[in-house]
Design a protein around this motif. Structure first.
Motif, PDB file in Angstrom:
ATOM      1  N   MET A 255       0.930  -1.110   0.038  1.00 35.59           N
ATOM      2  CA  MET A 255      -0.080   0.043   0.106  1.00 35.59           C
ATOM      3  C   MET A 255       0.933   1.184   0.030  1.00 35.59           C
ATOM      4  O   MET A 255       0.732   2.236  -0.508  1.00 35.59           O
ATOM      5  CB  MET A 255      -0.933   0.098   1.119  1.00 35.59           C
ATOM      6  N   ASP A 256       2.005   1.140   0.745  1.00 33.92           N
ATOM      7  CA  ASP A 256       2.793   2.358   0.584  1.00 33.92           C
ATOM      8  C   ASP A 256       3.560   2.502  -0.623  1.00 33.92           C
ATOM      9  O   ASP A 256       3.542   3.921  -1.100  1.00 33.92           O
ATOM     10  CB  ASP A 256       3.955   2.081   1.782  1.00 33.92           C
ATOM     11  N   CYS A 257       3.928   1.821  -1.284  1.00 37.17           N
ATOM     12  CA  CYS A 257       4.441   1.867  -2.724  1.00 37.17           C
ATOM     13  C   CYS A 257       3.238   2.317  -3.588  1.00 37.17           C
ATOM     14  O   CYS A 257       3.578   3.186  -4.514  1.00 37.17           O
ATOM     15  CB  CYS A 257       4.825   0.350  -3.262  1.00 37.17           C
ATOM     16  N   CYS A 258       2.007   1.610  -3.338  1.00 34.50           N
ATOM     17  CA  CYS A 258       0.889   2.168  -4.520  1.00 34.50           C
ATOM     18  C   CYS A 258       0.816   3.826  -3.979  1.00 34.50           C
ATOM     19  O   CYS A 258       0.376   4.390  -4.861  1.00 34.50           O
ATOM     20  CB  CYS A 258      -0.430   1.504  -4.015  1.00 34.50           C
ATOM     21  N   CYS A 259       0.672   4.095  -2.891  1.00 29.93           N
ATOM     22  CA  CYS A 259       0.503   5.437  -2.457  1.00 29.93           C
ATOM     23  C   CYS A 259       1.259   6.576  -2.951  1.00 29.93           C
ATOM     24  O   CYS A 259       1.370   7.625  -3.483  1.00 29.93           O
ATOM     25  CB  CYS A 259       0.158   5.753  -0.958  1.00 29.93           C
ATOM     26  N   CYS A 265       5.328  10.526  -5.408  1.00 31.39           N
ATOM     27  CA  CYS A 265       6.502  10.437  -4.335  1.00 31.39           C
ATOM     28  C   CYS A 265       6.929  12.092  -4.254  1.00 31.39           C
ATOM     29  O   CYS A 265       8.212  12.339  -4.126  1.00 31.39           O
ATOM     30  CB  CYS A 265       7.648   9.681  -5.212  1.00 31.39           C
ATOM     31  N   GLY A 266       5.918  12.815  -4.111  1.00 30.60           N
ATOM     32  CA  GLY A 266       6.087  14.270  -3.857  1.00 30.60           C
ATOM     33  C   GLY A 266       5.929  14.534  -2.408  1.00 30.60           C
ATOM     34  O   GLY A 266       4.704  15.051  -2.015  1.00 30.60           O
ATOM     35  N   ASP A 277       5.328   8.412  10.114  1.00 26.78           N
ATOM     36  CA  ASP A 277       4.290   7.593  10.958  1.00 26.78           C
ATOM     37  C   ASP A 277       4.326   6.176  10.476  1.00 26.78           C
ATOM     38  O   ASP A 277       4.126   5.179  11.085  1.00 26.78           O
ATOM     39  CB  ASP A 277       3.214   8.411  11.365  1.00 26.78           C
ATOM     40  N   SER A 278       3.495   6.237   9.241  1.00 29.40           N
ATOM     41  CA  SER A 278       3.288   4.868   8.585  1.00 29.40           C
ATOM     42  C   SER A 278       4.566   3.974   8.226  1.00 29.40           C
ATOM     43  O   SER A 278       4.549   2.818   8.578  1.00 29.40           O
ATOM     44  CB  SER A 278       2.791   5.350   7.115  1.00 29.40           C
TER      45      SER A 278
END
Length: 307
Positions: A255-259, A265-266, A277-278
């Motif tokens: 999910m972090d990669c998708c977000c 990636c800005g 935090d994530s």
């Protein structure tokens, strides 16, 4: 990755054949599609066996907290053995299938389909081996690609609980380590259940058709084969989702990669804190899935005086 290959290559070929009654890529697809489907069964089977052995070693290790993390080269070597072994066992499928054509007596339309018939142009020794494989294919499917992963997973789970025991489990594992092992065991069991449910119809159909083939029409056989293929496609679709849902660190990383890809990636002032935090939550949650906890650097002290 192999599930993705099945959905990307085999699913369009099957759908195109059912709609147009023409075989996409002709004789090549008749050989490659069964080869990839059987290789997928082998990859899943041997992966479940390897995961069962890994969980057994992790659960019965005397010093699980100080156990070193397995090197990437070792994992790649195991994956290579699983993939090469699965593809090697599936080579007879390339020589077993070939393209056939049939003309409808009513409409006169020529339809193309794949038939299980070894080519007569093969050398005599190879032809005899392929013919032997064809005769034993049903029980080979049932024994290697159904009974082996199910029985192996159940045996590993039972032996692990028998060797470890409730007292030893509470003494040697902490709360987080025990929770992590519980998540991993549930993941392996869920993968085995999905695999068993999706391969049961094909094995049942193969056994029933083998003893009732004179009474079954060609249309019924084609329908059963289509249903079995879509069960395989369903398994390939559900397995990655199941992994991402049950394995929390893997799902959080995905999910972090998708977000990150969606947001370009800005980093900004508002998202930097949430990403930090994530990231901290991901590291804390993923650390319990390693046998050796990660070391965190000490916090930086403020410089200067109260004045």
């Amino acid at each position: 990755f192999w599930d993705f290959l099945i959905l990307f290559f085999c699913l369009p070929v099957v759908i195109f054949n059912e709609i147009t009654k023409k075989r996409l890529l002709g004789d090549v697809s008749c050989r490659i599609v069964p080869f990839m489907e059987v290789s997928s069964l082998g990859v899943t089977t041997f992966s479940l066996c390897a995961l069962g052995i890994d969980r057994f070693h992790a659960a019965t290790s005397p010093q699980a907290s100080t156990r070193p993390i397995e090197q990437c080269q070792s994992i790649i070597a195991k994956l290579a053995v699983i993939w090469v072994g699965s593809m090697t066992l599936s080579v007879p499928e390339i020589l077993l299938w070939q393209l056939a054509r049939d003309t409808s007596p009513v409409s006169g339309v020529v339809t193309e389909f794949c038939t299980m018939k070894p080519s007569s142009n093969l050398p005599e020794s190879i032809y005899s081996l392929v013919l032997t494989y064809q005769n034993a294919r049903m029980w080979w499917y049932f024994g290697c690609y159904f009974c082996l992963p199910v029985l192996f997973t159940v045996s590993c789970q039972l032996v692990t609980r028998r060797v470890r025991g409730p007292d030893k489990k509470s003494e040697s594992r902490g709360a987080k380590q025990g929770q992590a092992e519980g998540h991993l065991n549930c993941t392996i069991i869920a993968l085995t259940v999905i695999y068993g449910l999706c391969t049961t119809p094909e094995n049942v159909c193969n056994i029933v058709v083998a003893y009732m083939s004179p009474d079954v029409s060609k249309q019924t056989l084609d329908l059963l084969n289509l249903i079995n293929q879509f069960f395989l496609f369903f398994k390939c679709s559900v397995t990655p989702v199941l992994l991402l849902c049950l394995c929390r660190p893997l799902g959080q990383a995905f999910m972090d990669c998708c977000c990150c890809c969606c947001e370009g990636c800005g980093p900004d002032s508002s998202s930097s804190e949430s990403s930090a935090d994530s990231k901290l939550k991901t590291e804390m949650s993923s650390s319990i899935f390693f046998d050796k906890p990660r070391e965190t650097p000490p916090p930086l002290l403020a410089l200067g005086t109260p004045c």
